[in-house]
Enzyme design. Structure first.
Site, PDB file in Angstrom:
ATOM      1  N   ARG A 130      14.226  -3.542  15.077  1.00  0.00           N
ATOM      2  CA  ARG A 130      14.926  -2.219  14.115  1.00  0.00           C
ATOM      3  C   ARG A 130      14.498  -2.920  12.702  1.00  0.00           C
ATOM      4  O   ARG A 130      15.250  -2.537  11.899  1.00  0.00           O
ATOM      5  CB  ARG A 130      16.316  -1.815  14.094  1.00  0.00           C
ATOM      6  N   LYS A 152       3.976  -0.567   1.676  1.00  0.00           N
ATOM      7  CA  LYS A 152       3.207   0.409   2.362  1.00  0.00           C
ATOM      8  C   LYS A 152       2.608  -0.154   3.337  1.00  0.00           C
ATOM      9  O   LYS A 152       1.857  -1.364   3.547  1.00  0.00           O
ATOM     10  CB  LYS A 152       2.164   0.874   1.641  1.00  0.00           C
ATOM     11  N   GLU A 194     -10.254  -2.983  -7.549  1.00  0.00           N
ATOM     12  CA  GLU A 194      -8.964  -2.084  -7.525  1.00  0.00           C
ATOM     13  C   GLU A 194      -8.143  -3.194  -8.967  1.00  0.00           C
ATOM     14  O   GLU A 194      -7.362  -3.031  -9.621  1.00  0.00           O
ATOM     15  CB  GLU A 194      -8.124  -2.599  -6.822  1.00  0.00           C
ATOM     16  N   LYS A 235       1.935  -2.857 -10.440  1.00  0.00           N
ATOM     17  CA  LYS A 235       1.780  -2.464  -9.760  1.00  0.00           C
ATOM     18  C   LYS A 235       3.339  -2.021  -9.499  1.00  0.00           C
ATOM     19  O   LYS A 235       4.729  -1.371  -8.846  1.00  0.00           O
ATOM     20  CB  LYS A 235       1.390  -3.227  -8.365  1.00  0.00           C
ATOM     21  N   GLU A 245       6.243   7.290  -4.018  1.00  0.00           N
ATOM     22  CA  GLU A 245       4.858   8.302  -3.859  1.00  0.00           C
ATOM     23  C   GLU A 245       5.561   9.420  -4.008  1.00  0.00           C
ATOM     24  O   GLU A 245       5.120  10.131  -3.513  1.00  0.00           O
ATOM     25  CB  GLU A 245       4.092   8.356  -2.846  1.00  0.00           C
ATOM     26  N   ARG A 249       2.868   7.136  -8.702  1.00  0.00           N
ATOM     27  CA  ARG A 249       3.063   6.091  -7.815  1.00  0.00           C
ATOM     28  C   ARG A 249       1.673   6.365  -7.368  1.00  0.00           C
ATOM     29  O   ARG A 249       0.384   5.712  -6.960  1.00  0.00           O
ATOM     30  CB  ARG A 249       3.417   5.829  -6.530  1.00  0.00           C
ATOM     31  N   ASN A 253      -3.502   5.543  -7.515  1.00  0.00           N
ATOM     32  CA  ASN A 253      -5.057   6.425  -6.436  1.00  0.00           C
ATOM     33  C   ASN A 253      -5.862   7.248  -6.715  1.00  0.00           C
ATOM     34  O   ASN A 253      -7.048   7.196  -6.211  1.00  0.00           O
ATOM     35  CB  ASN A 253      -4.588   7.808  -5.335  1.00  0.00           C
ATOM     36  N   HIS A 256      -9.072   7.346  -5.089  1.00  0.00           N
ATOM     37  CA  HIS A 256      -9.178   6.821  -4.076  1.00  0.00           C
ATOM     38  C   HIS A 256      -9.822   8.386  -3.016  1.00  0.00           C
ATOM     39  O   HIS A 256     -10.184   8.445  -1.977  1.00  0.00           O
ATOM     40  CB  HIS A 256      -7.982   6.331  -3.621  1.00  0.00           C
ATOM     41  N   HIS A 260     -12.426   7.691  -0.549  1.00  0.00           N
ATOM     42  CA  HIS A 260     -11.834   8.144   0.994  1.00  0.00           C
ATOM     43  C   HIS A 260     -12.812   9.333   1.916  1.00  0.00           C
ATOM     44  O   HIS A 260     -13.658   8.729   2.747  1.00  0.00           O
ATOM     45  CB  HIS A 260     -10.741   8.291   1.209  1.00  0.00           C
ATOM     46  N   HIS A 274     -14.209  -0.775   1.423  1.00  0.00           N
ATOM     47  CA  HIS A 274     -13.343   0.033   0.882  1.00  0.00           C
ATOM     48  C   HIS A 274     -13.541   0.309  -1.184  1.00  0.00           C
ATOM     49  O   HIS A 274     -13.154   0.905  -1.107  1.00  0.00           O
ATOM     50  CB  HIS A 274     -11.709  -0.562   1.528  1.00  0.00           C
TER      51      HIS A 274
END
Ligand SMILES: NC(=O)c1ccc[n+]([C@@H]2O[C@H](COP(=O)([O-])OP(=O)(O)OC[C@H]3O[C@@H](n4cnc5c(N)ncnc54)[C@H](O)[C@@H]3O)[C@@H](O)[C@H]2O)c1
Ligand SMILES: [Zn+2]
Length: 375
Positions: A130, A152, A194, A235, A245, A249, A253, A256, A260, A274
């Site tokens: 947990r 994340k 990035e 960041k 987010e 946040r 992106n 992106h 993506h 990427h």
């Protein structure tokens, strides 16, 4: 500027998240201090190092030496390199290996690798018993400026990337910039997209600095440390204000949404990494903003000129083998972002360093723009 490659004092960037606050420590040849830092953070803890086979060949021995020097006992858990390891099957193996290594609640998982390892090991840490604490030791530029910070974690579903996961903040991030010396040039360059993103989304002065100093960032001296620290500070600030987010946040992106769709359109293959997709996506987001009259065409040209200068793709025709037709790209964009009655959410710009969230972008406008770009 020719930056020295010697050891200098590490830069510490705090991430302020109340009880879950932690430090990002950035510097050249920091790995040797990993054991001492872990011992200070969690006296008496055992560790399990999760890494991939490629990273292990370069950096596992030094990592284990650093831990042993501080008297820390560690198990090693190796997975194959690559995105394929962000799978249920590998996740299961990692969780079982952590339990078999008798890692307990007070012990630590060490994620030694790029974004794949950080996401996989971080997610395993969030689930086993947990929730175990974990330390990120990012070994790619992308991981040092982006994926290792902010909590994340996750793996891929058969239906899409990163759909199974959790927010689980690390207890410490150690970004040794010398580890990037073994990274293939193409991977470094992809991570640099990035880095440029942080300047383009919120820090015009940093972008101007990058335009002048990018070669030194690639070369690996103090300019590299400085650039990574600027990105981590940006960041950390955003994550500190909007951990889950719900707002700001999303600015991270930038590039992106287009990116993506292009990445998925190339089947997440080595045709388009990427970061390469992000570079192309940023160039498109700037051009789209110019087309909407939000910025001058010269601003869009300035963004793509810099990305092209470091040999990142900025035009659809730069993608080897080409990209799918507009219909396919539009479907992918619609899947990636929430569509409300034909409206899409995009990160657009009002200038270099001035990104904002636009929730009402007309899908037909995006289609017309892409149709034009694909001609
Ligand atoms: N959690 C987040 O916030 C977040 C943010 C961005 C991206 N990501 C995820 O990150 C992943 C991409 O990360 P990545 O680009 O670091 O990919 P990666 O982890 O697959 O690393 C790229 C390649 O470089 C190799 N490598 C790593 N470090 C090396 C080194 N120092 N020397 C030599 N080879 C090395 C790896 O073995 C791999 O083959 C994606 O899965 C993406 O979804 C997560
Ligand atoms: Zn990204």
């Amino acid at each position: 500027m020719t930056a020295p490659l010697g050891q200098s004092k590490p830069i510490v960037v705090p991430v302020a998240l109340g009880a879950r606050s932690y430090d990002i420590v950035i510097g050249r040849e920091l790995l040797a201090s990993l054991g001492v830092r872990i011992k200070t953070l969690r006296p008496g803890a055992r560790v399990a190092i999760v890494t991939d086979e490629t990273v292990a060949a370069h950096h596992l021995a030094a990592t284990e030496t650093a831990l042993k020097a501080a008297g820390i006992d560690g198990a090693r858990i190796l997975v194959p390199a690559g995105e394929g390891s962000k799978s249920y099957a590998t996740f299961e193996k990692v969780c079982e290996a952590i339990i078999a290594a008798r890692v307990e609640r007070n012990d630590l998982i060490v994620a030694l690798g790029g974004g794949v390892i950080g996401d996989l090991a971080g997610f395993a840490a969030s689930c086993v018993r947990r929730g175990l604490d974990f330390v990120q030791v990012p070994t790619t530029l992308l991981a040092q400026v982006d994926s290792s910070v902010g909590g994340k974690t996750g793996i891929n579903s058969r239906q899409g990337k990163n759909l199974i996961g959790a927010f689980h903040q690390p207890a410490l991030v150690i970004a040794d910039t010398a580890l990037l010396d073994t990274l293939p040039k193409r991977e470094f360059r992809a991570g640099y997209a990035e880095v440029a993103k942080y300047g383009l989304l919120g820090d015009a002065a940093f972008f101007a600095w990058l335009e002048k100093n990018w070669q030194d960032v690639f070369a690996g001296g103090s300019a590299r440390e400085h650039a990574i620290a600027v990105c981590c500070r940006a960041k950390a600030g955003i994550v500190g204000r909007d951990e889950h987010e719900t707002g700001e946040r999303a600015l991270l992106n930038l590039g992106h949404t287009f990116g993506h769709a292009l990445e998925a359109g190339c089947g997440f293959s080595s045709r388009l990494l990427h970061g390469e997709a992000v570079a192309l996506g940023i160039a498109l987001a700037f051009e789209f903003s110019a087309k909407k009259g939000l910025i001058a065409a010269s601003d869009a040209a300035r963004a793509s000129t810099h990305l092209a200068a470091v040999s990142l793709p900025t035009q659809v025709k730069d993608v080897p083998g080409g990209v799918p037709p507009v219909d396919v790209l539009m479907d992918l964009i619609a899947q990636d972002k929430k569509v409300r009655r034909g409206s899409l959410t995009f990160i657009l710009v009002r200038g270099i360093g001035e990104a904002f969230i636009e929730k009402n972008v007309d899908a037909t406008e995006v289609r017309a723009f892409l149709t034009d770009k694909l001609k």
